[in-house]
Design a protein around this motif. Sequence first.
Motif, PDB file in Angstrom:
ATOM      1  N   LYS A 108       0.867  -1.178   0.000  1.00 19.44           N
ATOM      2  CA  LYS A 108       0.000   0.000   0.000  1.00 19.44           C
ATOM      3  C   LYS A 108       0.897   1.219   0.000  1.00 19.44           C
ATOM      4  CE  LYS A 108      -3.647   2.450   2.326  1.00 19.44           C
ATOM      5  NZ  LYS A 108      -4.450   2.613   3.519  1.00 19.44           N
ATOM      6  N   ASN A 133       1.386   5.178   0.284  1.00 17.46           N
ATOM      7  CA  ASN A 133       0.808   6.411   0.828  1.00 17.46           C
ATOM      8  C   ASN A 133       1.736   7.566   0.517  1.00 17.46           C
ATOM      9  OD1 ASN A 133      -1.413   5.151   2.025  1.00 17.46           O
ATOM     10  ND2 ASN A 133      -0.221   4.607   3.816  1.00 17.46           N
ATOM     11  N   TYR A 139       1.396   7.155  -7.905  1.00 18.47           N
ATOM     12  CA  TYR A 139       0.447   6.129  -7.509  1.00 18.47           C
ATOM     13  C   TYR A 139       0.162   6.184  -6.008  1.00 18.47           C
ATOM     14  CZ  TYR A 139       2.256   4.368 -11.906  1.00 18.47           C
ATOM     15  OH  TYR A 139       2.695   4.273 -13.188  1.00 18.47           O
ATOM     16  N   LYS A 179      -2.425   3.919  -3.546  1.00 20.46           N
ATOM     17  CA  LYS A 179      -2.877   2.731  -4.265  1.00 20.46           C
ATOM     18  C   LYS A 179      -2.274   1.473  -3.673  1.00 20.46           C
ATOM     19  CE  LYS A 179      -4.155   4.780  -8.558  1.00 20.46           C
ATOM     20  NZ  LYS A 179      -4.293   4.613  -9.959  1.00 20.46           N
ATOM     21  N   PHE A 212      -0.705  -2.328  -4.573  1.00 19.90           N
ATOM     22  CA  PHE A 212      -0.090  -3.124  -5.624  1.00 19.90           C
ATOM     23  C   PHE A 212       0.074  -4.558  -5.148  1.00 19.90           C
ATOM     24  CE2 PHE A 212       1.013   1.208  -6.398  1.00 19.90           C
ATOM     25  CZ  PHE A 212       0.883   1.336  -7.767  1.00 19.90           C
TER      26      PHE A 212
END
Length: 176
Positions: free
Chosen positions: A70, A72, A78, A81, A83
């Motif tokens: 994750k 941040n 990204y 998001k 992954f």
Amino acid sequence: MFHIDSAVYKCDLLSITPDIRVNIDEPKKENIKNADTVVVGTIMVKPTINPKYFREIITKKLIPVYRITKRNGSGLPYGGKIFYKAPDIPCFIKYSETQFFDEYQGNTLKKASAEEVKNYIERYVASDGTCNELLDKLNEIFKRAEEYYEEAAKKNTYSDETQIKSLIKTMRKRQG
């Protein structure tokens, strides 16, 4: 300078289940990502220089890693998001981690205590120093998971997306 974590982690070893759906039009990693899993054992591992694998501490067998990251931080490309880095082997260790900018803030791995490592070694290392029982057990687990995958792949199932496209194409051909 690159640093490899020297900690030993106690991890659940996961395997896909026999009822996996393998879509032959999708990559193996995608099928594994979407599969149900079951815990097939608990092992002790150390990180390797390759982030795709950990190494079991007694047999030194490479164990695939399924990482969920994750991200941040508003400055990240990204940011916010998630992954999924699924392995292409259907038996693995799975953990989640959080990345804030370029730093990893933590993960769900659990460090093993000295007592846990001692008990693990006593359980799996024979009096003559061999670890054949554990290696055989791990090889059997990996073989069985691969067999589940191969059996499901023989069913020649296609993803819903591909099936829908085919149905629409067929319908349009009938309409002229």
